[in-house]
Scaffold this motif. Structure first.
Motif, PDB file in Angstrom:
ATOM      1  N   VAL A  12       0.821  -1.215   0.000  1.00 45.20           N
ATOM      2  CA  VAL A  12       0.000   0.000   0.000  1.00 45.20           C
ATOM      3  C   VAL A  12       0.853   1.262   0.000  1.00 45.20           C
ATOM      4  N   ALA A  13       2.130   1.144   0.328  1.00 44.97           N
ATOM      5  CA  ALA A  13       3.020   2.308   0.351  1.00 44.97           C
ATOM      6  C   ALA A  13       3.850   2.440  -0.921  1.00 44.97           C
ATOM      7  N   LEU A  14       3.872   1.400  -1.757  1.00 44.78           N
ATOM      8  CA  LEU A  14       4.703   1.446  -2.962  1.00 44.78           C
ATOM      9  C   LEU A  14       4.146   2.430  -3.979  1.00 44.78           C
ATOM     10  N   GLY A  15       5.052   3.174  -4.600  1.00 47.20           N
ATOM     11  CA  GLY A  15       4.666   4.131  -5.622  1.00 47.20           C
ATOM     12  C   GLY A  15       5.806   4.361  -6.601  1.00 47.20           C
ATOM     13  N   ARG A  16       5.615   5.310  -7.481  1.00 42.90           N
ATOM     14  CA  ARG A  16       6.615   5.579  -8.525  1.00 42.90           C
ATOM     15  C   ARG A  16       7.973   5.965  -7.945  1.00 42.90           C
ATOM     16  N   GLN A  17       7.995   6.545  -6.759  1.00 39.70           N
ATOM     17  CA  GLN A  17       9.261   6.933  -6.144  1.00 39.70           C
ATOM     18  C   GLN A  17      10.132   5.739  -5.788  1.00 39.70           C
ATOM     19  N   HIS A  18       9.562   4.536  -5.806  1.00 36.63           N
ATOM     20  CA  HIS A  18      10.316   3.320  -5.493  1.00 36.63           C
ATOM     21  C   HIS A  18      10.914   2.666  -6.737  1.00 36.63           C
ATOM     22  N   ILE A  19      10.654   3.216  -7.921  1.00 31.58           N
ATOM     23  CA  ILE A  19      11.134   2.615  -9.175  1.00 31.58           C
ATOM     24  C   ILE A  19      12.395   3.323  -9.652  1.00 31.58           C
ATOM     25  N   ARG A  20      13.404   2.515  -9.973  1.00 31.44           N
ATOM     26  CA  ARG A  20      14.637   3.014 -10.585  1.00 31.44           C
ATOM     27  C   ARG A  20      15.130   1.954 -11.566  1.00 31.44           C
ATOM     28  N   ASN A  21      15.299   2.332 -12.815  1.00 37.70           N
ATOM     29  CA  ASN A  21      15.873   1.449 -13.839  1.00 37.70           C
ATOM     30  C   ASN A  21      15.161   0.101 -13.940  1.00 37.70           C
ATOM     31  N   GLY A  22      13.843   0.112 -13.922  1.00 41.45           N
ATOM     32  CA  GLY A  22      13.076  -1.116 -14.098  1.00 41.45           C
ATOM     33  C   GLY A  22      13.019  -2.018 -12.879  1.00 41.45           C
ATOM     34  N   LEU A  62      -1.649   2.084  -5.507  1.00 41.05           N
ATOM     35  CA  LEU A  62      -2.997   1.621  -5.193  1.00 41.05           C
ATOM     36  C   LEU A  62      -3.803   2.718  -4.517  1.00 41.05           C
ATOM     37  N   LEU A  63      -4.955   3.001  -5.086  1.00 38.53           N
ATOM     38  CA  LEU A  63      -5.836   4.016  -4.520  1.00 38.53           C
ATOM     39  C   LEU A  63      -7.180   3.396  -4.188  1.00 38.53           C
ATOM     40  N   GLU A  65     -11.380   3.707  -3.287  1.00 40.20           N
ATOM     41  CA  GLU A  65     -12.512   4.143  -4.099  1.00 40.20           C
ATOM     42  C   GLU A  65     -12.562   5.653  -4.316  1.00 40.20           C
ATOM     43  N   TYR A  66     -12.198   6.435  -3.319  1.00 40.10           N
ATOM     44  CA  TYR A  66     -12.318   7.886  -3.423  1.00 40.10           C
ATOM     45  C   TYR A  66     -10.997   8.570  -3.765  1.00 40.10           C
ATOM     46  N   GLY A  67     -10.018   7.809  -4.272  1.00 40.76           N
ATOM     47  CA  GLY A  67      -8.754   8.392  -4.712  1.00 40.76           C
ATOM     48  C   GLY A  67      -7.708   8.551  -3.629  1.00 40.76           C
ATOM     49  N   ALA A  68      -8.006   8.123  -2.423  1.00 40.74           N
ATOM     50  CA  ALA A  68      -7.037   8.184  -1.326  1.00 40.74           C
ATOM     51  C   ALA A  68      -6.258   6.877  -1.273  1.00 40.74           C
ATOM     52  N   PRO A  69      -5.028   6.907  -0.759  1.00 40.95           N
ATOM     53  CA  PRO A  69      -4.270   5.654  -0.624  1.00 40.95           C
ATOM     54  C   PRO A  69      -4.955   4.695   0.337  1.00 40.95           C
ATOM     55  N   PHE A  70      -4.790   3.396   0.083  1.00 40.55           N
ATOM     56  CA  PHE A  70      -5.292   2.382   0.998  1.00 40.55           C
ATOM     57  C   PHE A  70      -4.486   2.415   2.287  1.00 40.55           C
ATOM     58  N   SER A  71      -5.097   1.988   3.374  1.00 42.67           N
ATOM     59  CA  SER A  71      -4.346   1.700   4.594  1.00 42.67           C
ATOM     60  C   SER A  71      -3.981   0.223   4.538  1.00 42.67           C
ATOM     61  N   ALA A  72      -2.979  -0.182   5.288  1.00 49.94           N
ATOM     62  CA  ALA A  72      -2.586  -1.595   5.306  1.00 49.94           C
ATOM     63  C   ALA A  72      -3.728  -2.462   5.805  1.00 49.94           C
ATOM     64  N   ALA A  73      -4.485  -1.961   6.782  1.00 52.19           N
ATOM     65  CA  ALA A  73      -5.595  -2.739   7.340  1.00 52.19           C
ATOM     66  C   ALA A  73      -6.752  -2.856   6.355  1.00 52.19           C
ATOM     67  N   GLY A  74      -6.938  -1.869   5.509  1.00 51.89           N
ATOM     68  CA  GLY A  74      -8.081  -1.871   4.614  1.00 51.89           C
ATOM     69  C   GLY A  74      -7.835  -2.506   3.269  1.00 51.89           C
ATOM     70  N   TYR A  75      -6.585  -2.694   2.891  1.00 50.93           N
ATOM     71  CA  TYR A  75      -6.285  -3.249   1.580  1.00 50.93           C
ATOM     72  C   TYR A  75      -6.497  -4.753   1.573  1.00 50.93           C
ATOM     73  N   GLY A  76      -7.213  -5.246   0.580  1.00 48.68           N
ATOM     74  CA  GLY A  76      -7.423  -6.682   0.442  1.00 48.68           C
ATOM     75  C   GLY A  76      -8.791  -7.144   0.888  1.00 48.68           C
ATOM     76  N   TRP A  77      -9.450  -6.387   1.726  1.00 45.93           N
ATOM     77  CA  TRP A  77     -10.799  -6.721   2.149  1.00 45.93           C
ATOM     78  C   TRP A  77     -11.755  -5.683   1.596  1.00 45.93           C
ATOM     79  N   THR A  78     -12.934  -6.107   1.238  1.00 45.89           N
ATOM     80  CA  THR A  78     -13.911  -5.165   0.710  1.00 45.89           C
ATOM     81  C   THR A  78     -14.949  -4.773   1.752  1.00 45.89           C
ATOM     82  N   THR A  79     -15.004  -5.515   2.858  1.00 50.36           N
ATOM     83  CA  THR A  79     -15.939  -5.170   3.927  1.00 50.36           C
ATOM     84  C   THR A  79     -15.262  -5.361   5.275  1.00 50.36           C
TER      85      THR A  79
END
Length: 126
Positions: A12-22, A62-63, A65-79
């Motif tokens: 949930v914390a990974l983003g473009r800033q973590h990418i370098r040279n593929g 990963l964003l 439903e409302y464009g905010a980043p997921f929290s670790a606790a909320g990612y992977g479950w829908t309810t």
């Protein structure tokens, strides 16, 4: 984020800033306090396609439903019910492991006669 093998708390914390040279590089949250060795994962074509196609935010891939980043606790479950079910399952597993350990310790403390005057004959006679 299937092709990263990252834990939920990291993905949930990974983003473009973590990418370098593929390569995606990050320090796992779970081991950050004990050591700071980064994890390096080559971006394979299916992952590259998903990153390019997905709605990525400024700092996370990963964003919610409302464009905010997921929290670790909320990612992977829908309810919340799914999260609750997982927590109950994990607690039951932990409790069962503790019970097995206690049973093993108790069994080691008690002695069971293997023969002698207290043993019951195999033919069922007294």
């Amino acid at each position: 984020m299937l092709f990263t093998a990252a834990r939920r708390g990291d993905v949930v914390a990974l983003g473009r800033q973590h990418i370098r040279n593929g390569v995606i590089a990050w320090i796992p949250e779970k081991t950050k306090r004990n050591r700071s060795d980064p994890v390096f994962v080559e971006i394979v074509e299916p992952l590259r396609t998903a990153i390019e196609a997905g709605p990525a935010g400024n700092l996370t891939f990963l964003l919610a439903e409302y464009g905010a980043p997921f929290s670790a606790a909320g990612y992977g479950w829908t309810t919340l019910g799914q999260a609750s079910t997982y927590v109950r399952w994990a607690n039951n597993k932990r409790l069962a492991a503790g019970a097995v350990r206690l049973i093993g310790e108790t069994a080691c403390e008690q002695s069971v006669p293997l023969g002698g005057t207290d043993a019951v004959p195999l033919d069922g006679t007294d």
